[in-house]
Design a protein around this motif. Structure first.
Motif, PDB file in Angstrom:
ATOM      1  N   GLY A  31       0.760  -1.238   0.000  1.00 33.41           N
ATOM      2  CA  GLY A  31       0.000   0.000   0.000  1.00 33.41           C
ATOM      3  C   GLY A  31       0.790   1.286   0.000  1.00 33.41           C
ATOM      4  O   GLY A  31       0.230   2.350   0.266  1.00 33.41           O
ATOM      5  N   ARG A  82      -3.943   2.197   0.916  1.00 30.09           N
ATOM      6  CA  ARG A  82      -5.160   1.458   0.588  1.00 30.09           C
ATOM      7  C   ARG A  82      -6.149   1.478   1.755  1.00 30.09           C
ATOM      8  O   ARG A  82      -7.359   1.440   1.550  1.00 30.09           O
ATOM      9  N   THR A 108      -9.094   3.881   1.937  1.00 27.31           N
ATOM     10  CA  THR A 108     -10.292   3.692   1.111  1.00 27.31           C
ATOM     11  C   THR A 108     -11.414   3.169   1.985  1.00 27.31           C
ATOM     12  O   THR A 108     -11.268   2.171   2.665  1.00 27.31           O
ATOM     13  N   ARG A 158      -5.540  -5.200   0.396  1.00 28.25           N
ATOM     14  CA  ARG A 158      -6.279  -5.192  -0.873  1.00 28.25           C
ATOM     15  C   ARG A 158      -7.778  -5.399  -0.649  1.00 28.25           C
ATOM     16  O   ARG A 158      -8.595  -4.800  -1.346  1.00 28.25           O
ATOM     17  N   GLU A 176      -9.387  -2.112   0.056  1.00 28.58           N
ATOM     18  CA  GLU A 176      -9.550  -1.306  -1.155  1.00 28.58           C
ATOM     19  C   GLU A 176     -10.634  -1.876  -2.065  1.00 28.58           C
ATOM     20  O   GLU A 176     -11.417  -1.147  -2.653  1.00 28.58           O
ATOM     21  N   TRP A 214     -15.475  -0.256  -6.819  1.00 25.77           N
ATOM     22  CA  TRP A 214     -14.603  -1.351  -7.244  1.00 25.77           C
ATOM     23  C   TRP A 214     -15.352  -2.317  -8.163  1.00 25.77           C
ATOM     24  O   TRP A 214     -16.510  -2.617  -7.943  1.00 25.77           O
TER      25      TRP A 214
END
Length: 457
Positions: free
Chosen positions: A98, A236, A239, A445, A448, A454
């Motif tokens: 990140g 990340r 988010t 991840r 995020e 997404w």
């Protein structure tokens, strides 16, 4: 007193990558970070050097192709006063999850325009493709050396290769890499790679690692190694998830029955129909394998964790699933600790593939996201603390090349794998320690990937 107006002129960035980065900062999309700025400057220099990149030497005769790379290399080394331009050095970027490694590499990649042919690919996917090409070539030419042909094919397709998540956990990949990369460099291919591991930590503890060490030496000689280890911020995690990609309930708690029923209802809504879906579908994978999906519709596949991670599946299987479905639902995900090493490694690979392909991954687990991955480290211990673990290059009963040995306090050497005293193999130890890195990346991840924007659809 006379007032004077002083005008300060700000020097605008001239490099393509730095300029793109500053535009992101000014738009409020990212915060300026010193380590990221320094990396952007390095990528600017590589971008500028690509204008003098020598072309890929091409010959259609296979026999000449196999030797042309070595001849070209010899000429480059001995006759630099000829018209051979020096090949720009590749860049290997490593650091924690990140911190912006992939983000900066992608800005660089987007800034490179034709006539340079380029390709940006996840390292998992690239190595699967290399294995497939070797397999196909060997079917027609079983006695020939496939690597020079494959290296030239790759060079003709892309003279700039950008690899995300460079990692080596497979002995077959480890044995291929030095020769493949050496040939790619001789075909004038420039490589940029991101990784969570420094070069010296690649394939650490892996089987026959001594055969892999020349690749590390070549990497440090031919690439600029850039560390972002001092960057502590995982961007990340800033988010915000929308709450519709990760669900959890404690199935052991009676009071959570209503929560569990609510979660199943939300999963069915995401799935877009009943949980049974349509008829089962067979997904074709590389090398003639298949994956069967029991709960499926046109845009979504629904699995239990055991179906994807208790089975001997890998990156090739997950890539095929992501190619077919923009949404994957995985139910009954357990807390992943040292008791689930193999299952956790497969799950992390699934997360990486979904992240790279922007596939929406919906999870229903037994614990909150911040407790899904239990951080741990593996170490070698004896019952009395008087045994030392080491590797012998001479081999033992189970290996003619090298073996792992135990030396007791009396100085007696015993083969580790033959004694059974430790209850684990060196490969298992390496895999466990690799999960320390991959757990952190996967957890970052997933945060995020829980963002409202997404996914591909």
């Amino acid at each position: 007193m006379t007032a004077q107006l002083r005008v300060t002129q700000r020097t605008l960035p001239t490099g393509q990558v730095t300029a793109a980065y500053e535009r992101k900062v000014e738009a409020g999309e990212v915060r300026r970070d010193d380590a990221q700025v320094a990396l952007a400057v390095k990528l600017d220099a590589l971008h500028d050097s690509l204008t003098s990149l020598p072309p890929v030497p091409v010959h259609t005769n296979q026999l000449l192709t196999r030797s042309l790379a070595s001849v070209y290399s010899l000429l480059r080394k001995k006759f630099l006063f000829w018209s051979f331009s020096p090949l720009p050095r590749g860049i290997y970027i490593h650091g924690p999850v990140g911190v912006g490694k992939s983000f900066l590499m992608d800005l660089f990649y987007a800034s490179v325009n034709s006539p340079i042919t380029k390709r940006r690919v996840h390292f998992h996917e690239f190595m699967l493709e290399v294995h497939r090409r070797i397999f196909v070539y060997k079917q027609k030419h079983p006695k020939d050396d496939a690597m020079p042909i494959i290296a030239q094919q790759l060079a003709k397709e892309a003279q700039l290769l950008c690899f995300d998540e460079f990692q080596v956990t497979d002995v077959a990949d480890a044995m291929i890499l030095k020769r493949l990369f050496s040939l790619l460099l001789e075909w004038n291919v420039v490589v940029v790679a991101t990784s969570n591991r420094s070069p010296d930590a690649l394939y650490e503890g892996g089987l026959n690692r001594s055969l892999f060490l020349p690749f590390i030496d070549m990497l440090k000689q031919r690439f600029d190694i850039i560390s972002m280890e001092d960057s502590a911020t995982d961007y990340r995690l800033e988010t915000r998830a929308d709450g519709q990609s990760y669900f959890w309930s404690n199935k052991d708690a009676h009071s959570d029955k209503k929560t569990e029923n609510d979660i199943q209802a939300q999963l069915k809504a995401i799935f877009g129909g009943t949980s049974s879906g349509t008829e089962a579908e067979v997904i074709h994978v590389l090398f003639g394998r298949t994956v069967q999906v029991a709960r499926v519709n046109e845009r979504c596949a629904w699995f239990n964790f055991s179906e994807l991670c208790y089975q001997p599946l890998g990156a090739a299987d997950y890539i095929s699933l992501c190619d077919r479905f923009p949404v994957l639902i995985v139910d009954r995900v357990p807390q992943l600790d040292a008791n689930y090493i193999d299952e956790a490694r497969r799950f992390v690979t699934l997360i990486d593939v979904c992240y790279e392909s922007r596939t929406r991954l919906v999870l229903a687990a037994n614990v909150p996201l911040d407790k899904l991955f239990v951080d741990f480290s593996a170490q070698i211990e004896s019952s009395d603390g008087n045994e030392e673990l080491f590797v012998s290059e001479k081999g033992g009963n189970s290996s003619s090349f090298a073996t792992t040995m135990i030396r007791t306090k009396e100085g007696e050497d015993m083969e580790w794998s033959a004694t059974g005293r430790m209850g684990a193999s060196l490969a298992q130890l390496s895999a466990a320690n690799d999960l320390v890195f991959s757990f952190r990346r996967a957890a970052s991840r997933l945060v995020e990937m829980g963002g409202k924007d997404w996914g591909r659809q």
